[in-house]
Motif scaffolding. Structure first.
Motif, mmCIF file in Angstrom:
data_model
loop_
_atom_site.group_PDB
_atom_site.id
_atom_site.type_symbol
_atom_site.label_atom_id
_atom_site.label_comp_id
_atom_site.label_asym_id
_atom_site.label_seq_id
_atom_site.Cartn_x
_atom_site.Cartn_y
_atom_site.Cartn_z
ATOM 1 N N VAL A 62 23.001 -47.076 -19.247
ATOM 2 C CA VAL A 62 23.867 -47.114 -20.625
ATOM 3 C C VAL A 62 25.242 -47.746 -20.062
ATOM 4 O O VAL A 62 25.902 -48.337 -21.135
ATOM 5 N N ILE A 63 25.602 -47.631 -18.814
ATOM 6 C CA ILE A 63 27.160 -48.141 -18.568
ATOM 7 C C ILE A 63 26.785 -49.921 -18.152
ATOM 8 O O ILE A 63 27.732 -50.333 -18.070
ATOM 9 N N TYR A 64 25.547 -50.259 -18.102
ATOM 10 C CA TYR A 64 25.520 -51.667 -17.654
ATOM 11 C C TYR A 64 25.988 -52.752 -18.884
ATOM 12 O O TYR A 64 25.675 -52.538 -20.049
ATOM 13 N N GLY A 65 26.888 -53.632 -18.245
ATOM 14 C CA GLY A 65 27.669 -54.609 -19.287
ATOM 15 C C GLY A 65 28.832 -53.746 -19.826
ATOM 16 O O GLY A 65 29.725 -54.700 -20.320
ATOM 17 N N MET A 66 29.229 -52.518 -19.372
ATOM 18 C CA MET A 66 30.569 -52.107 -19.805
ATOM 19 C C MET A 66 31.546 -52.357 -18.672
ATOM 20 O O MET A 66 31.201 -52.435 -17.616
ATOM 21 N N SER A 67 32.836 -52.436 -19.164
ATOM 22 C CA SER A 67 33.847 -52.517 -18.135
ATOM 23 C C SER A 67 33.983 -51.336 -17.542
ATOM 24 O O SER A 67 33.644 -50.140 -18.307
ATOM 25 N N GLY A 68 34.734 -51.262 -16.342
ATOM 26 C CA GLY A 68 34.881 -50.054 -15.758
ATOM 27 C C GLY A 68 35.624 -49.126 -16.805
ATOM 28 O O GLY A 68 35.481 -47.900 -16.601
ATOM 29 N N ILE A 72 34.337 -45.073 -18.054
ATOM 30 C CA ILE A 72 35.094 -43.902 -17.791
ATOM 31 C C ILE A 72 34.829 -42.593 -18.522
ATOM 32 O O ILE A 72 34.488 -41.821 -18.381
ATOM 33 N N PRO A 73 35.414 -42.903 -19.932
ATOM 34 C CA PRO A 73 35.067 -41.775 -20.861
ATOM 35 C C PRO A 73 33.604 -41.406 -20.787
ATOM 36 O O PRO A 73 33.186 -40.179 -20.970
ATOM 37 N N VAL A 74 32.591 -42.014 -20.908
ATOM 38 C CA VAL A 74 31.323 -41.877 -20.899
ATOM 39 C C VAL A 74 30.710 -41.326 -19.708
ATOM 40 O O VAL A 74 30.022 -40.173 -19.904
#
Length: 120
Positions: A62-68, A72-74
């Motif tokens: 689910v975090i792939y492609g997200m910025s750091g 963080i909140p996820v």
């Protein structure tokens, strides 16, 4: 089987590095530390990671492609829903072991909020 998760430079797509070696450890790690913002997490944790109250059906992906910064909140929300039952056997799928891995990902994201998550 495991996840190899990295924070990448958003332009070059190369793994980001810290100034000094860190000793964040997963299923595999570099003896003496590494400067790479990389963590290996066992797939044994998938059952907990994929719970609706943790990261949902996609688990860590689910975090792939997200910025750091976006992650963080996820990741913090996921951590809030996990217990502290750390087992000394890293491979044991306990909430505490999963929480420890996610806290390391949060630390990496805080070091380089501009990085983009990728993994395999």
């Amino acid at each position: 089987m495991s996840y190899d998760i990295r924070l990448l430079d958003p332009v070059t797509r190369k793994t980001l590095h810290t100034d000094a070696p860190h000793d964040m450890r997963g299923g595999t790690y570099v003896v003496g530390g590494t400067t790479e913002l990389w963590l290996n997490i066992t797939y044994n944790y998938y059952g907990i990671l994929a719970r609706p109250d943790v990261l949902g059906e996609k688990g860590l992906e689910v975090i792939y492609g997200m910025s750091g910064a976006e992650s963080i909140p996820v990741l913090k929300k996921a951590v809030e829903n996990l217990g502290d039952d750390i087992n000394p056997d890293y491979w044991e799928s306990t909430e505490g072991n999963v929480k420890k891995a996610l806290l390391q990902l949060i630390a990496m994201a805080q070091l380089r909020p501009d990085g983009v998550w990728d993994g395999d």
